[in-house]
Design a protein around this motif. Structure first.
Motif, short mmCIF file in Angstrom:
data_model
loop_
_atom_site.label_atom_id
_atom_site.label_comp_id
_atom_site.label_asym_id
_atom_site.label_seq_id
_atom_site.Cartn_x
_atom_site.Cartn_y
_atom_site.Cartn_z
N ALA A 73 0.83 -1.23 -0.11
CA ALA A 73 0.06 0.07 -0.04
C ALA A 73 0.88 1.27 0.00
O ALA A 73 1.89 1.15 0.38
N GLY A 74 0.28 2.47 -0.40
CA GLY A 74 0.94 3.60 -0.29
C GLY A 74 0.81 4.26 1.05
O GLY A 74 -0.14 3.99 1.77
N THR B 63 4.48 2.40 -3.83
CA THR B 63 3.70 1.21 -3.10
C THR B 63 4.94 0.55 -2.04
O THR B 63 6.07 0.37 -2.44
N ARG C 8 5.85 -2.39 0.37
CA ARG C 8 5.68 -3.80 0.78
C ARG C 8 6.57 -4.41 1.98
O ARG C 8 7.79 -3.97 2.22
#
Length: 254
Positions: A28-29, A63, A65
């Motif tokens: 996600a950002g 993004t 992770r």
């Protein structure tokens, strides 16, 4: 300075929440994480940047992770467990013998953690993987363990996690669960009739430690179309009980 409440470090808990959200969202950002966790974007960015600099997360464009550094921690944690070394050959044998999915699960912090899995030639693909956590009451592995834990420990587990429903077959009533745990103790194995995943059946036997309580459980899982009749009620139970017994002996004497 990080805030402390009852010996807990708030900043560290925030970092852990960020990591758990990254795992749950599969990356996600900053903006998405801030909305998910209800914390300022600047706070999210600071935690992500610190985690990235320490190689616990990776960044691909905007993004973030979870990084592979956690794989090293997971392997370290698993490899230091004697039950993994001793039970692994038995799980492999079960998978080869039955053609199904064979599993090893232990209890940690009141949940079940899959330590090892082996796939037979016909094994179905399900959502479980090494390291995955599940509630104990809705799997044969978990019920086999619960049936052989001290009563006060079972009480604490249920008080903390409850008995949430996963499928219409999940046992969510404490009295019904107690009756089933008593039956498991009497016959020596547990069964799961689609209680966590609809359409999947599982048979498990507890691995009993020298203190008389379960230190883990071994199981075989398969689709209802194959896990039925004599195979589900006699053949597989005999195989998992034998595997658990060999594991117990090897843990004690080897």
């Amino acid at each position: 300075m990080a805030a402390k409440t009852e010996g807990r470090i708030g900043a560290l808990e925030t970092s852990l929440r960020v990591l758990e959200a990254l795992k749950r969202l599969e990356g996600a950002g900053v903006t998405e994480l801030a909305k998910e966790l209800h914390i300022p974007k600047s706070t999210v960015y600071s935690h992500l940047n610190t985690l990235r600099q320490n190689e616990y997360v990776v960044r691909d464009g905007d993004t973030y992770r979870v990084g592979l550094k956690f794989l090293d921690f997971g392997e370290h944690a698993r490899n230091r467990m004697r039950i993994y070394d001793v039970a692994k050959p038995q799980v492999d044998h079960l998978a080869e013998k039955t053609g199904e999915l064979a599993n090893l699960l232990v209890e940690e912090h009141g949940e079940g953690v899959y330590v090892y899995r082996a796939r037979g030639a016909q094994a179905v693909r399900v959502d479980t993987h090494a390291g995955m956590r599940v509630k104990l009451h809705c799997t044969s592995l978990g019920k086999a363990i619960l049936a052989h834990l001290p009563e006060e420990q079972v009480d604490a587990i249920i008080e903390r996690w409850g008995l949430p429903e996963r499928t219409p077959q999940t046992v969510t009533d404490r009295e019904v669960l107690e009756e089933e745990l008593a039956a498991i103790r009497e016959r020596g194995y547990a069964q799961d009739d689609g209680e966590r995943l609809s359409g999947l059946r599982c048979v498990a036997a507890p691995i009993i430690g020298q203190n008389g309580y379960a230190v883990g459980a071994i199981s075989v899982s398969g689709p209802m179309s194959r896990m039925k009749g004599e195979r589900f009620d006699e053949e597989i139970p005999e195989l998992v009980q034998s595997a658990a017994n060999v594991t117990e002996l090897n843990m004690t004497y080897s």
